[in-house]
Design an enzyme around this catalytic site. Structure first.
Site, mmCIF file in Angstrom:
data_model
loop_
_atom_site.group_PDB
_atom_site.id
_atom_site.type_symbol
_atom_site.label_atom_id
_atom_site.label_comp_id
_atom_site.label_asym_id
_atom_site.label_seq_id
_atom_site.Cartn_x
_atom_site.Cartn_y
_atom_site.Cartn_z
ATOM 1 N N SER A 35 -38.395 -25.335 -8.408
ATOM 2 C CA SER A 35 -36.967 -25.663 -8.482
ATOM 3 C C SER A 35 -36.731 -27.135 -8.748
ATOM 4 O O SER A 35 -37.208 -27.994 -7.998
ATOM 5 C CB SER A 35 -36.276 -25.343 -7.155
ATOM 6 O OG SER A 35 -36.302 -23.973 -6.914
ATOM 7 N N HIS A 66 -34.350 -23.343 -12.702
ATOM 8 C CA HIS A 66 -35.529 -22.707 -13.295
ATOM 9 C C HIS A 66 -35.194 -22.308 -14.724
ATOM 10 O O HIS A 66 -34.478 -21.344 -14.964
ATOM 11 C CB HIS A 66 -35.902 -21.443 -12.511
ATOM 12 C CG HIS A 66 -36.465 -21.727 -11.159
ATOM 13 N ND1 HIS A 66 -37.807 -21.703 -10.888
ATOM 14 C CD2 HIS A 66 -35.854 -22.059 -10.001
ATOM 15 C CE1 HIS A 66 -38.009 -22.000 -9.626
ATOM 16 N NE2 HIS A 66 -36.838 -22.219 -9.063
ATOM 17 N N HIS A 88 -39.151 -15.217 -8.679
ATOM 18 C CA HIS A 88 -39.345 -15.147 -7.232
ATOM 19 C C HIS A 88 -39.287 -13.695 -6.755
ATOM 20 O O HIS A 88 -38.584 -12.872 -7.343
ATOM 21 C CB HIS A 88 -38.233 -15.936 -6.511
ATOM 22 C CG HIS A 88 -38.283 -17.405 -6.776
ATOM 23 N ND1 HIS A 88 -37.698 -17.961 -7.888
ATOM 24 C CD2 HIS A 88 -38.837 -18.420 -6.076
ATOM 25 C CE1 HIS A 88 -37.898 -19.270 -7.855
ATOM 26 N NE2 HIS A 88 -38.586 -19.577 -6.770
ATOM 27 N N TYR A 90 -37.760 -12.682 -4.215
ATOM 28 C CA TYR A 90 -36.421 -12.342 -3.715
ATOM 29 C C TYR A 90 -35.468 -11.908 -4.834
ATOM 30 O O TYR A 90 -34.388 -11.394 -4.575
ATOM 31 C CB TYR A 90 -35.807 -13.491 -2.903
ATOM 32 C CG TYR A 90 -35.620 -14.792 -3.659
ATOM 33 C CD1 TYR A 90 -34.678 -14.915 -4.662
ATOM 34 C CD2 TYR A 90 -36.393 -15.898 -3.339
ATOM 35 C CE1 TYR A 90 -34.512 -16.109 -5.350
ATOM 36 C CE2 TYR A 90 -36.248 -17.092 -4.006
ATOM 37 C CZ TYR A 90 -35.294 -17.190 -5.012
ATOM 38 O OH TYR A 90 -35.148 -18.365 -5.692
ATOM 39 N N GLU A 91 -35.872 -12.110 -6.097
ATOM 40 C CA GLU A 91 -35.038 -11.613 -7.201
ATOM 41 C C GLU A 91 -35.223 -10.113 -7.385
ATOM 42 O O GLU A 91 -34.524 -9.497 -8.201
ATOM 43 C CB GLU A 91 -35.401 -12.354 -8.497
ATOM 44 C CG GLU A 91 -34.963 -13.810 -8.478
ATOM 45 C CD GLU A 91 -35.611 -14.615 -9.593
ATOM 46 O OE1 GLU A 91 -35.241 -14.399 -10.756
ATOM 47 O OE2 GLU A 91 -36.487 -15.434 -9.296
ATOM 48 N N ALA A 118 -40.142 -26.478 -4.185
ATOM 49 C CA ALA A 118 -39.253 -27.163 -3.256
ATOM 50 C C ALA A 118 -39.428 -26.487 -1.897
ATOM 51 O O ALA A 118 -39.613 -25.273 -1.834
ATOM 52 C CB ALA A 118 -37.814 -27.022 -3.730
ATOM 53 N N MET A 215 -40.210 -20.310 -0.565
ATOM 54 C CA MET A 215 -40.089 -18.899 -0.967
ATOM 55 C C MET A 215 -40.895 -18.585 -2.229
ATOM 56 O O MET A 215 -40.503 -17.726 -3.020
ATOM 57 C CB MET A 215 -38.611 -18.566 -1.225
ATOM 58 C CG MET A 215 -37.663 -18.900 -0.090
ATOM 59 S SD MET A 215 -35.949 -18.616 -0.561
ATOM 60 C CE MET A 215 -35.073 -19.435 0.790
ATOM 61 N N SER A 216 -41.986 -19.286 -2.443
ATOM 62 C CA SER A 216 -42.715 -19.069 -3.705
ATOM 63 C C SER A 216 -44.185 -19.440 -3.550
ATOM 64 O O SER A 216 -44.713 -19.515 -2.436
ATOM 65 C CB SER A 216 -42.086 -19.933 -4.809
ATOM 66 O OG SER A 216 -42.294 -21.307 -4.546
ATOM 67 N N ASN A 239 -35.380 -30.911 2.104
ATOM 68 C CA ASN A 239 -34.412 -30.860 3.216
ATOM 69 C C ASN A 239 -35.166 -30.678 4.517
ATOM 70 O O ASN A 239 -36.317 -30.239 4.511
ATOM 71 C CB ASN A 239 -33.461 -29.654 3.018
ATOM 72 C CG ASN A 239 -34.226 -28.341 2.831
ATOM 73 O OD1 ASN A 239 -34.727 -28.039 1.740
ATOM 74 N ND2 ASN A 239 -34.345 -27.595 3.902
ATOM 75 N N HIS A 251 -28.581 -24.770 -1.723
ATOM 76 C CA HIS A 251 -29.458 -24.934 -2.889
ATOM 77 C C HIS A 251 -29.133 -26.218 -3.657
ATOM 78 O O HIS A 251 -30.031 -26.831 -4.254
ATOM 79 C CB HIS A 251 -29.336 -23.697 -3.791
ATOM 80 C CG HIS A 251 -30.368 -23.648 -4.877
ATOM 81 N ND1 HIS A 251 -31.718 -23.605 -4.622
ATOM 82 C CD2 HIS A 251 -30.248 -23.655 -6.243
ATOM 83 C CE1 HIS A 251 -32.393 -23.582 -5.770
ATOM 84 N NE2 HIS A 251 -31.521 -23.616 -6.761
HETATM 85 N N1 HPA Z 1 -36.513 -22.926 3.356
HETATM 86 C C1 HPA Z 1 -37.001 -22.079 2.421
HETATM 87 N N2 HPA Z 1 -37.126 -22.414 1.144
HETATM 88 C C2 HPA Z 1 -36.748 -23.658 0.786
HETATM 89 C C3 HPA Z 1 -36.228 -24.578 1.703
HETATM 90 C C4 HPA Z 1 -36.106 -24.195 3.052
HETATM 91 O O1 HPA Z 1 -35.657 -24.954 3.925
HETATM 92 N N3 HPA Z 1 -35.946 -25.704 1.000
HETATM 93 C C5 HPA Z 1 -36.307 -25.477 -0.291
HETATM 94 N N4 HPA Z 1 -36.785 -24.229 -0.438
#
Ligand code: HPA
Length: 286
Positions: A35, A66, A88, A90-91, A118, A215-216, A239, A251
């Site tokens: 990302s 993406h 991903h 989750y898609e 990310a 998540m990847s 973050n 996001h």
């Molecule tokens: N959690 C899950 N996936 C993420 C996060 C997070 O805090 N930040 C960026 N991708």
């Protein structure tokens, strides 16, 4: 009843189609840009860009940040193939489909794969904007891309003891010294998503040994290791993980942080790819 085409065969056909569009390019290193990190492809010399929808079998990523194109060319003088964007789980893609591009990269002949993402920072010593070498991972996605019929050329039970290559990790540390881009190091926990985690889940992940959460990445790593490809990777900590910072997670914040570190990421990666290639040439992967 005829057997469905083996995944390796199918990936081989997609790779052959890519080769006809990029004669003379034999990528040695593959890169997956997570990302917001796709801007790195601006540094690829002689870039040939192929949208994913033009490659048979590639799932289309549908997330902001993406772009969904394969870029072939040179980074720091090294022939590379770059995935700008990824699919991903989750898609709704199966893990097998989401990781098909890695099998295509394998058929293109890559010897090493760099994975980026990310991620949320869990380790209390880490702050948003830090880059983290992935030392190891926790696969908490609830699935595995190797589930299903065995695939030709891949062991049924690939070893994951040294999933994240020791030598390539030390090359990342050297690239950090050379470029002055600081690097943390830690364990990446991969969850299914797409909801962010709860503070209780983050406390649990911290106790399990995770330094970052995302998540990847892990499904791609597993397929690459099954193919004998050496892997290294960096998480961009965008973050504080849920409950560790003041703000709610979104996001946009994730993308904004990746853009803030884009130059450091680019400098680090160019140095690391050049050094990794020297190491691969000196000791071909096994
Ligand atoms: N959690 C899950 N996936 C993420 C996060 C997070 O805090 N930040 C960026 N991708």
């Amino acid at each position: 009843m005829s057997a469905p085409a083996d995944l390796t065969e199918r990936a081989g056909r997609s790779a052959a189609a890519i080769r006809t569009r990029s004669p003379g390019v034999s990528p040695r290193i593959g890169l997956v840009l997570g990302s917001g990190l796709g801007g790195l492809t601006d540094c690829i010399e002689g870039a040939l860009r192929i949208p994913y929808e033009e490659i048979d079998g590639f799932p289309e990523p549908g997330v902001e940040g993406h772009a969904g194109e394969l870029v072939l060319g040179e980074l720091g003088g090294v022939p590379c193939v770059v995935m700008r964007g990824r699919a991903h789980l989750y898609e709704g893609h199966s893990a097998r489909l989401a990781t098909f591009p890695v099998r295509v990269l394998a058929e293109l002949g890559i010897q090493a794969l760099f994975l980026s993402n990310a991620a949320g920072a869990i380790n209390p010593d880490f702050v948003p904007g830090d880059l983290m070498i992935i030392r190891d991972h926790l696969n908490l996605t609830g699935t595995n891309p190797l589930v299903g019929p065995p695939v030709s050329g891949e062991p049924r039970f690939p070893d994951m003891t040294a999933a994240w290559d020791v030598e390539l990790r030390s090359i990342l540390r050297e690239a950090s010294n050379e470029t002055g881009v600081p690097l943390q190091e830690g364990v990446y926990a991969a969850l299914l998503g797409p909801s962010f985690e709860t503070p209780a889940e983050i406390r649990m992940l911290g106790k399990l040994g995770a330094d970052a959460v995302g998540m990847s990445t892990v499904p791609e790593l597993i397929v690459a290791r099954a193919r004998g490809i050496r892997c290294f990777g960096v998480s961009c900590l965008t973050n504080y993980a849920a409950g560790l910072g003041d703000a709610a997670l979104d996001h946009e914040e994730v993308i904004a942080t990746t853009h803030r570190v884009a130059k450091s990421f680019r400098d680090l990666l160019t140095a690391a790819v050049t050094a990794a290639d020297r190491c691969l040439t000196a000791a071909p992967s096994g």
